[in-house]
Motif scaffolding. Structure first.
Motif, PDB file in Angstrom:
ATOM      1  N   VAL A  37     -11.894   0.108   4.774  1.00 16.68           N
ATOM      2  CA  VAL A  37     -10.868  -0.134   3.753  1.00 16.68           C
ATOM      3  C   VAL A  37     -11.139   0.637   2.461  1.00 16.68           C
ATOM      4  O   VAL A  37     -10.204   1.120   1.816  1.00 16.68           O
ATOM      5  CB  VAL A  37     -10.749  -1.653   3.479  1.00 16.68           C
ATOM      6  N   LEU A  42      -9.532   4.039   1.971  1.00 13.59           N
ATOM      7  CA  LEU A  42      -8.084   3.909   1.788  1.00 13.59           C
ATOM      8  C   LEU A  42      -7.745   3.465   0.371  1.00 13.59           C
ATOM      9  O   LEU A  42      -6.788   3.959  -0.236  1.00 13.59           O
ATOM     10  CB  LEU A  42      -7.516   2.914   2.813  1.00 13.59           C
ATOM     11  N   TYR A  54      -5.594   5.493  -2.437  1.00 13.58           N
ATOM     12  CA  TYR A  54      -4.488   4.875  -3.183  1.00 13.58           C
ATOM     13  C   TYR A  54      -4.678   5.137  -4.676  1.00 13.58           C
ATOM     14  O   TYR A  54      -3.729   5.493  -5.374  1.00 13.58           O
ATOM     15  CB  TYR A  54      -4.438   3.375  -2.892  1.00 13.58           C
ATOM     16  N   ILE A  82       0.813  -1.215   0.000  1.00 13.19           N
ATOM     17  CA  ILE A  82       0.000   0.000   0.000  1.00 13.19           C
ATOM     18  C   ILE A  82       0.848   1.267   0.000  1.00 13.19           C
ATOM     19  O   ILE A  82       0.334   2.351  -0.249  1.00 13.19           O
ATOM     20  CB  ILE A  82      -1.016   0.016   1.170  1.00 13.19           C
ATOM     21  N   TYR A  98      -4.953  -3.701   2.274  1.00 18.01           N
ATOM     22  CA  TYR A  98      -5.631  -2.823   3.242  1.00 18.01           C
ATOM     23  C   TYR A  98      -6.520  -3.631   4.188  1.00 18.01           C
ATOM     24  O   TYR A  98      -6.580  -3.355   5.390  1.00 18.01           O
ATOM     25  CB  TYR A  98      -6.469  -1.758   2.535  1.00 18.01           C
TER      26      TYR A  98
END
Length: 141
Positions: free
Chosen positions: A128, A131, A135, A53, A106
């Motif tokens: 998640v 996130l 990304y 990540i 994640y």
């Protein structure tokens, strides 16, 4: 003048140390054959997830591929956690299947760091998904 000469060499040593610490060739040697193996591998799984990540997707990067492979093997075999992809996540990753690994990274990180929280599919997705979207928004990735 001597201090200026020293700084680049210190930086080079720092970067060299970082590259050695991100060597993910070793996880392939970790045996995952029983429940205890999966529990013992959790620290390495978290390292792999953090690496994935924190770096752009790159099939030519052996560390990236090794971290991804180990993470997916662990996810497939662990009995302590359930990893599912709901419809919302499917809609997001359908345009780029490489995002599956990022989503699972994640998810693994969330579950390993939040054992005391609810692990329902909805809770995982709620934590998640933002996130994963961040990304994707990062042009570097």
């Amino acid at each position: 003048m001597n201090s200026k000469m020293l700084n680049p060499s210190i930086l080079a040593i720092g970067f060299a140390g970082k590259s050695y610490s991100e060597d993910f060739s070793q996880p392939s040697r970790i045996q995952l054959s029983c429940k205890a193996d999966y529990v013992n591998a959790e620290k390495k799984v978290l390292e792999c997830a953090n690496y994935l990540i924190s770096n752009p997707f790159d099939r030519n990067n052996l560390n990236w591929e090794s971290a991804e492979t180990f993470l997916l093997l662990w996810i497939n075999g662990t009995s302590d956690f359930k990893f599912k992809i709901n419809k919302t996540v499917c809609n997001i990753i359908q345009s780029n299947m490489a995002l599956i690994s990022i989503y699972f990274a994640y998810a693994a990180k969330f579950l390993l760091e939040n054992r005391d929280k609810s692990t329902s599919e909805k809770d995982i997705c709620d934590n998640v998904l933002p996130l994963l979207l961040d990304y994707c928004k990062n042009l570097r990735n």
